[in-house]
Enzyme design. Structure first.
Site, PDB file in Angstrom:
ATOM      1  N   GLU A  24    -107.048  27.128 -57.218  1.00 30.72           N
ATOM      2  CA  GLU A  24    -105.946  26.701 -56.351  1.00 30.72           C
ATOM      3  C   GLU A  24    -106.405  26.091 -55.035  1.00 30.72           C
ATOM      4  OE1 GLU A  24    -103.808  30.041 -54.534  1.00 30.72           O
ATOM      5  OE2 GLU A  24    -105.356  31.333 -55.385  1.00 30.72           O
ATOM      6  N   ASP A  48    -116.380  31.083 -65.450  1.00 27.95           N
ATOM      7  CA  ASP A  48    -116.893  29.719 -65.467  1.00 27.95           C
ATOM      8  C   ASP A  48    -118.314  29.668 -66.012  1.00 27.95           C
ATOM      9  OD1 ASP A  48    -117.796  31.175 -63.336  1.00 27.95           O
ATOM     10  OD2 ASP A  48    -117.343  29.667 -61.809  1.00 27.95           O
TER      11      ASP A  48
END
Length: 744
Positions: A562, A650
């Site tokens: 975000e 990730d």
């Protein structure tokens, strides 16, 4: 009266001859080693016998067995079981709950070979601890070595099998075997009744192999890695240099007992220049007593060459039969990128159900040994390159570890049971291989990131393909925004990010993953998003950002944190780059891994250098298929590690993609002062945890956990960075397509 007796005698003789012609072939079908018939040349007369036959070893065909042994063979194996097929000897009803495997509890010590096999089975995503759910059963009894002279030989197997509660005459059971028979004849019988079980056997001959039922398994050394992918010597994409030798072999020749007559004749091919064929008599306790006149000379030349150096500097490597049809040399040659030249008539090659060996090996004929040099010299350089690259692909995909071999067995079995999931020969025999193509995801080849326009014409005969696209994938992308901060006001980072996103002409959809304590704000509180649908989902784990959401209808996924500060130009340029490399992760923030020698473990660094091995998925494009692989195929412990620490997802995605493709990610260019603009906003301290020391130590722990489970380090380093045309060139900014990338 005498004439009648003579006529009667002639009739009886004629009947006897006819019966002999009928009974001998029938008896031959029940041979203990499973071959189909005798030939007159196979019988020994005056101590001489035919040597070049289609069986595991020469003595299998030349030794005449007694009738009592044939009687015993019919009792233990039976003609009906020799003809087993999945349709006749397998209970498909047990698989109604899906393809699950069960391993019986281990009650006794097993060999190193079988420990690795059992561990791989228990680590499989198909494994279940509930036998009532199981479709396939595996014994904990070690059946890998059935040589009665071996210290690993397990006695009283029939009694142990009789105690198995789900044996059911062997139906739906798989029996692994690496060695069968013993000196001097090395027959292929297991010396116990396998019932209706599937045999996964090394060195199996075509004469006892039951197509579509048994599995030809590779013979492997006990030192072969249990897990992981050990790189081949050549490299699957490397152009082979001119090798020093055209054809090479170094191994034993046998002075007594069963052995390959071909090995005893290899000296005819050796010229000491481009043909290096070496044998030694130095094996066994009594070799000096049995040595012939050639042994001293052969042993002298043999010791002058190093085996590995010979392998790595030869274009073709001879793989002749030894005591048995197969040998360790077969997979050693594959690893070295040396093209196997097989001299083992009648050998059913490993995983022959799915692997097209015509693309990787050259078949020789033991009866025509002297033709081998002309055969290898007739192969063109282009074919040599294709053969060598295929050896590397097969090695790295199916043979580089015991786990790879066992998982290949499971995938073959799954395709037999769940027939609609079967993959084509093209998939099995081309990059990235069958493990990475899950047909449960799609039956359309174009839905996977590995098959672009370059090879569509070659693949179109086997899969459904769409019309040719201008780029590898074309179309638009779906953006996934992961939100952990509950503020969505107009000045918040997520609001700014959404406003930049919607300006992209390639954006098709936005999915917001809301991972906050409270419920997401009502739609009116969010920024106005014109013409693009925005879906808000409440999630509980960080792995949810890689869930294969059904709303993702585009092949391209842009995963975003975000607080990422990306301009529309940066988003568009990264997407254009990804269209050309749809099998890779393409994005901005890059990281690297390194080996920490003092601590003897892997490390993680965010230092800005020319080299990287990861592109973080907080601002990166990738193919939606990887969401499916992440969710359905990764070991549960890895996803549990990610969700417990709310970190490292990730890194795990980079591990997965590099493991599948054997390629590094691609970093695209950054704006001026990109290093500063990508820092989280100062007023969002909650999002700045990645700056803390604990964050790095946690990520280093994740890397080492993932390496342990994968069995190796799959990340690949790169120093490639892709820039747009005229980027940072001293020309007017109006002439550049991605103008925002030059300014803050």
């Amino acid at each position: 009266m005498q004439a009648k007796k003579r006529y009667l005698l002639l009739v009886l003789c004629g009947v006897s001859v006819i019966l002999c012609y009928i009974l001998i072939p029938l008896l031959a079908t029940y041979r203990e080693d499973g071959s189909q018939s005798w030939h007159s040349d196979d019988l020994e007369f005056g101590g001489k016998s035919r040597r070049y036959l289609d069986a595991e070893d020469s003595h299998d065909d030349t030794n005449l067995q007694t009738f009592s042994r044939f009687q015993r063979a019919t009792k233990t194996t039976g003609f009906r079981r020799r003809e087993c097929r999945m349709e006749t000897c397998f209970d498909f009803g047990r698989c109604s709950k899906g393809f699950k495997i069960y391993v019986y509890p281990t009650t006794e010590q097993v060999s190193v070979h079988y420990v690795k096999i059992l561990n791989s089975l228990r680590d499989s995503r198909y494994y279940t601890t509930d036998p009532d759910e199981a479709c396939i059963f595996f014994l904990a009894i070690d059946t890998t070595d059935r040589d009665t002279l071996s210290p690993s030989y397990v006695k009283n197997i029939p009694d142990k099998i009789a105690k198995l509660s789900h044996w059911n005459e062997g139906r739906n059971h798989v029996i692994f075997n690496l060695y069968s028979g013993t000196w001097p004849d090395y027959v292929q019988d297991q010396d116990f009744d396998i019932g209706y079980a599937i045999l996964a056997k090394a060195s199996i001959s075509v004469q006892i192999f039951r197509p579509g039922f048994d599995i030809s398994f590779p013979l492997f050394h006990k030192e072969l890695a249990a897990k992981g992918v050990e790189k081949g010597t050549l490299g699957s994409l490397a152009v082979p240099p001119n090798t020093q030798y055209t054809l090479a072999f170094k191994g034993k020749r046998y002075l007594t007992g069963i052995g390959s007559e071909s090995r005893n004749s290899l000296y005819h091919l050796h010229n000491g220049k481009d043909m290096i064929l070496l044998t030694t008599c130095k094996h066994g306790k009594g070799w000096k007593v049995l040595q012939d006149e050639r042994c001293p000379h052969d042993n002298e030349i043999y010791d002058k060459y190093d085996y590995k150096v010979l392998l790595n500097n030869s274009t073709f490597c001879l793989v002749p039969r030894g005591r048995r049809l197969g040998s360790f040399r077969f997979i050693e040659v594959l690893q070295a990128g040396c093209i196997p030249v097989l001299l083992a008539n009648g050998w059913e090659l490993p995983f022959s159900d799915v692997i097209d060996w015509n693309k990787a090996v050259v078949w020789g004929d033991e009866r025509l040994l002297l033709q081998v040099p002309s055969i290898v010299h007739s192969i063109s350089d282009a074919d040599i390159l294709a053969f060598r690259q295929q050896t590397q692909f097969l090695w790295e995909t199916y043979f580089s570890s015991v786990d790879s071999m066992v998982q290949t067995v499971l995938e073959i079995l799954k395709e037999r049971v769940v027939q609609h999931s079967a993959r084509t020969s093209v998939i099995w025999n081309s990059t990235p291989g069958a493990f990475s193509i899950q047909t449960d995801f799609s039956e359309n080849l174009s839905d996977f990131p590995f098959y672009n326009n370059i090879n569509q014409h070659r693949l179109s005969h086997s899969m459904v393909l769409p019309p040719m696209l201008p780029l590898a994938t074309g179309g638009n992308f779906t953006a996934i925004v992961y939100v952990t901060n509950c503020v969505v006001l107009g000045s918040s980072p997520v609001s700014k990010l959404l406003k930049n996103l919607v300006k992209s002409s390639f954006l098709a959809k936005i999915i917001v993953l809301w991972n906050c304590d409270g419920p997401p704000p009502v739609r009116s509180k969010w920024p106005v998003i014109p013409k693009v649908p925005m879906i808000i989902k409440s999630v509980k784990t960080i792995s949810a950002r890689f869930h294969p959401w059904e709303e993702i209808s585009n092949q391209a996924v842009l995963n975003l944190d975000e607080d990422v500060m990306l301009t529309t130009d940066e988003i568009d340029f990264a997407f254009v780059v990804w269209q050309h490399f749809p099998e890779r992760i393409v994005g901005y923030p890059a990281r690297n891994h390194f080996w920490d020698e003092p601590r003897s473990k892997w490390g993680y660094t965010s230092k800005w250098t020319n080299e990287y091995s990861m592109v973080l998925t907080g601002a990166a494009f990738y193919h939606r298929y990887y969401n499916y692989l992440y969710t359905t195929t990764l070991h549960p412990l890895m996803k549990k590690t990610v969700d417990q620490c709310q970190n490292c997802e990730d890194i795990l995605m980079n591990f997965l993609v590099s493991h599948v493709t054997k390629l590094p990610p691609i970093k695209v260019t950054q704006r001026k002062q990109y290093k500063e603009t990508m820092l989280p906003s100062n007023n969002i301290s909650k999002q700045s945890t990645w700056l803390e020391a604990d964050h790095f130590s946690q990520r280093q722990a994740c890397i080492n956990t993932f390496v342990t489970i994968f069995g190796y380090m799959p990340l690949v380093r790169s120093n490639t960075r892709l820039d747009p045309v005229l980027f940072k060139d001293p020309v007017s900014n109006l002439r550049k397509k991605y103008r925002q990338m030059e300014v803050l």
